[in-house]
Design an enzyme around this catalytic site. Structure first.
Site, short mmCIF file in Angstrom:
data_model
loop_
_atom_site.label_atom_id
_atom_site.label_comp_id
_atom_site.label_asym_id
_atom_site.label_seq_id
_atom_site.Cartn_x
_atom_site.Cartn_y
_atom_site.Cartn_z
N ALA A 231 0.86 -1.17 0.00
CA ALA A 231 0.00 0.00 0.00
C ALA A 231 0.91 1.23 0.00
O ALA A 231 2.05 1.16 0.47
CB ALA A 231 -0.88 -0.01 1.25
N GLY B 50 0.64 -5.28 0.61
CA GLY B 50 -0.49 -5.42 -0.32
C GLY B 50 -0.11 -6.08 -1.63
O GLY B 50 -0.95 -6.71 -2.28
N GLU C 159 -0.19 -9.63 -1.03
CA GLU C 159 -1.60 -10.00 -0.82
C GLU C 159 -2.35 -10.12 -2.15
O GLU C 159 -3.23 -10.97 -2.31
CB GLU C 159 -2.27 -9.00 0.13
CG GLU C 159 -1.71 -9.14 1.55
CD GLU C 159 -2.16 -8.04 2.48
OE1 GLU C 159 -1.82 -6.87 2.22
OE2 GLU C 159 -2.86 -8.34 3.46
N GLU D 10 4.32 -5.37 7.19
CA GLU D 10 3.48 -4.37 7.87
C GLU D 10 3.85 -4.20 9.34
O GLU D 10 3.77 -3.10 9.89
CB GLU D 10 1.99 -4.77 7.76
CG GLU D 10 1.36 -4.52 6.40
CD GLU D 10 1.56 -5.67 5.42
OE1 GLU D 10 2.41 -6.54 5.66
OE2 GLU D 10 0.85 -5.68 4.39
N1 DAK Z 1 4.55 3.32 -0.57
C1 DAK Z 1 4.93 4.51 -1.08
N2 DAK Z 1 6.11 4.70 -1.70
C2 DAK Z 1 6.94 3.64 -1.81
C3 DAK Z 1 6.61 2.37 -1.28
C4 DAK Z 1 5.33 2.21 -0.64
N3 DAK Z 1 4.91 1.03 -0.17
N4 DAK Z 1 7.65 1.55 -1.52
C5 DAK Z 1 8.58 2.28 -2.17
N5 DAK Z 1 8.16 3.53 -2.35
C6 DAK Z 1 8.86 4.62 -3.00
C7 DAK Z 1 10.01 5.13 -2.13
O1 DAK Z 1 9.53 6.04 -1.18
C8 DAK Z 1 10.88 5.79 -3.17
O2 DAK Z 1 10.32 7.02 -3.52
P1 DAK Z 1 11.27 8.35 -3.72
O3 DAK Z 1 11.98 8.50 -2.44
O4 DAK Z 1 12.17 7.98 -4.87
O5 DAK Z 1 10.29 9.44 -4.03
C9 DAK Z 1 10.73 4.88 -4.39
O6 DAK Z 1 9.51 4.15 -4.17
C10 DAK Z 1 11.84 3.87 -4.54
O7 DAK Z 1 11.98 3.21 -3.29
P2 DAK Z 1 13.37 3.11 -2.49
O8 DAK Z 1 14.24 4.27 -2.81
O9 DAK Z 1 13.03 2.85 -1.07
O10 DAK Z 1 14.00 1.80 -3.18
P3 DAK Z 1 14.98 0.77 -2.51
O11 DAK Z 1 15.41 -0.12 -3.61
O12 DAK Z 1 16.02 1.44 -1.69
O13 DAK Z 1 14.06 -0.08 -1.50
C11 DAK Z 1 12.08 -1.31 -0.86
C12 DAK Z 1 13.01 -0.86 -2.02
C13 DAK Z 1 10.88 -2.02 -1.49
C14 DAK Z 1 12.84 -2.33 0.02
C15 DAK Z 1 11.66 -0.09 -0.03
O14 DAK Z 1 11.15 0.91 -0.94
C16 DAK Z 1 10.59 -0.40 0.97
O15 DAK Z 1 10.88 -0.95 2.05
N6 DAK Z 1 9.35 -0.01 0.66
C17 DAK Z 1 8.24 -0.19 1.56
C18 DAK Z 1 7.78 -1.62 1.54
C19 DAK Z 1 6.67 -1.89 2.51
O16 DAK Z 1 6.82 -1.69 3.76
N7 DAK Z 1 5.54 -2.34 1.99
C20 DAK Z 1 4.41 -2.65 2.81
C21 DAK Z 1 3.55 -1.45 2.81
S1 DAK Z 1 2.29 -1.59 4.01
C22 DAK Z 1 -4.76 -1.56 5.45
C23 DAK Z 1 -4.87 -2.18 4.27
C24 DAK Z 1 -3.74 -2.60 3.63
C25 DAK Z 1 -2.51 -2.35 4.18
C26 DAK Z 1 -2.44 -1.72 5.37
C27 DAK Z 1 -3.56 -1.34 6.02
N8 DAK Z 1 -5.93 -1.11 6.17
C28 DAK Z 1 -6.09 0.37 6.12
C29 DAK Z 1 -6.16 -1.77 7.39
C30 DAK Z 1 -1.34 -2.72 3.50
C31 DAK Z 1 -0.17 -2.24 3.97
C32 DAK Z 1 1.03 -2.34 3.22
O17 DAK Z 1 1.10 -2.88 2.14
#
Ligand code: DAK
Length: 263
Positions: A66, A111, A114, A134
């Site tokens: 997400a 997500g 998922e 998450e």
């Molecule tokens: N959201 C927004 N931007 C993201 C992103 C994300 N999930 N993942 C990456 N980006 C963006 C980064 O901010 C960066 O943007 P700029 O800084 O260039 O503007 C760009 O994509 C490239 O990312 P990185 O520079 O970080 O690239 P790296 O190769 O260094 O790292 C990475 C890649 C995938 C390891 C890292 O970007 C990362 O850890 N990203 C977050 C992954 C993550 O935590 N995903 C889970 C998200 S939480 C809900 C319903 C659903 C959900 C939650 C609640 N309800 C409301 C209850 C679902 C939640 C999730 O999915």
């Protein structure tokens, strides 16, 4: 509807949805969910689309979860709406009448994993990475991860992944049953379309019946599941494709399915 956050494309009875926010690693925001919903409307009402493929734009990510920037801005009510909408849309992928294949070409996190879990099966490139991180954000999976992952790989394996938030490479994801096949990145889409094409050439009534029997059967006990199979089998036998498939075998020729849902 014009699409900005996904690319929606249909070729030779195979639809492809490409998550298309490469600068944010294809993270899912509300606008993307809206477009995904629209594409699913088209797929659900089409009698010509036989297989759906989902993939990510660029070579780095399927979907990195997400959109955390958007999530951080939500008040509780907005978070609830986002979650309800996301869950409903992702559940629609799982219950589509046609098969859905995830072609995971990089990060499939939160997500993103998922969405892959809601597909019928997953092919992944060698550089793909899976995980439900998450917990490291102080939240839990909200698009069905706590429910679909344990059903797929067992509760203990799922708990380890969800409690630690650790990321695992494609080969490990294949070993524990999330991924069917790990493929060289350059060949991923060719292999996915090869399998999609092979499925699309089968009898549509039988395909739909098989998917429904498996999905519904998994949510029930074995005796009820077997009864579901009997009903699904009966439906198949009314289709012209069943007649053609069995006749072709007897006549020692290749079956030519018309693939229509009606005679
Ligand atoms: N959201 C927004 N931007 C993201 C992103 C994300 N999930 N993942 C990456 N980006 C963006 C980064 O901010 C960066 O943007 P700029 O800084 O260039 O503007 C760009 O994509 C490239 O990312 P990185 O520079 O970080 O690239 P790296 O190769 O260094 O790292 C990475 C890649 C995938 C390891 C890292 O970007 C990362 O850890 N990203 C977050 C992954 C993550 O935590 N995903 C889970 C998200 S939480 C809900 C319903 C659903 C959900 C939650 C609640 N309800 C409301 C209850 C679902 C939640 C999730 O999915």
């Amino acid at each position: 509807m014009s699409y900005e956050n996904i690319v929606f494309d249909v070729k030779e009875e195979i639809a492809t949805i490409t998550f298309n926010r490469p600068k944010a690693l294809n993270a899912i925001n509300s606008a993307l969910l809206e477009e995904l919903q629209n594409a699913l409307n088209t797929i659900e009402t089409s009698q010509d689309i036989r297989v759906l493929v989902l993939t990510g734009a660029g070579d780095k990510a399927f979907v990195a979860g997400a959109d955390i920037t958007e999530l951080a801005s939500f008040n509780p009510l907005q978070a609830k709406l986002f979650s309800q909408k996301g869950q409903a849309i992702i559940s629609r992928i799982q219950s589509l009448a046609i098969p859905a294949i995830a072609a995971v070409n990089g990060y499939a996190l939160g997500g993103g994993s998922e969405i892959a879990l809601a597909c019928d099966f997953v092919y992944a490139s060698e550089n793909a990475t899976f995980g439900l991180p998450e917990i490291t954000l102080g939240i839990i999976p909200g698009f069905g991860g706590t429910q679909r992952l344990p059903r797929l790989i067992g509760a203990n394996m799922a708990k380890e992944l969800i409690f630690t938030g650790k990321l695992i490479p494609a080969k490990e994801a294949a070993r524990i049953g999330i991924v069917n096949k790990v493929i060289d990145a350059e060949q991923l889409m060719d292999k996915v379309y090869e399998t999609a094409g092979s499925i699309a050439a089968k009898g549509q009534v039988a395909l739909r019946a098989a998917k429904e029997a498996i999905n519904h059967g998994l949510n029930t006990d074995l005796v009820t599941g077997l009864a579901i199979e009997v009903d699904a089998f009966t439906v198949c036998m009314t289709s012209p494709d069943a007649k053609e498939g069995t006749t072709a075998f007897v006549e020692k020729r290749k079956a030519k399915f018309n693939g229509k849902l009606t005679g």
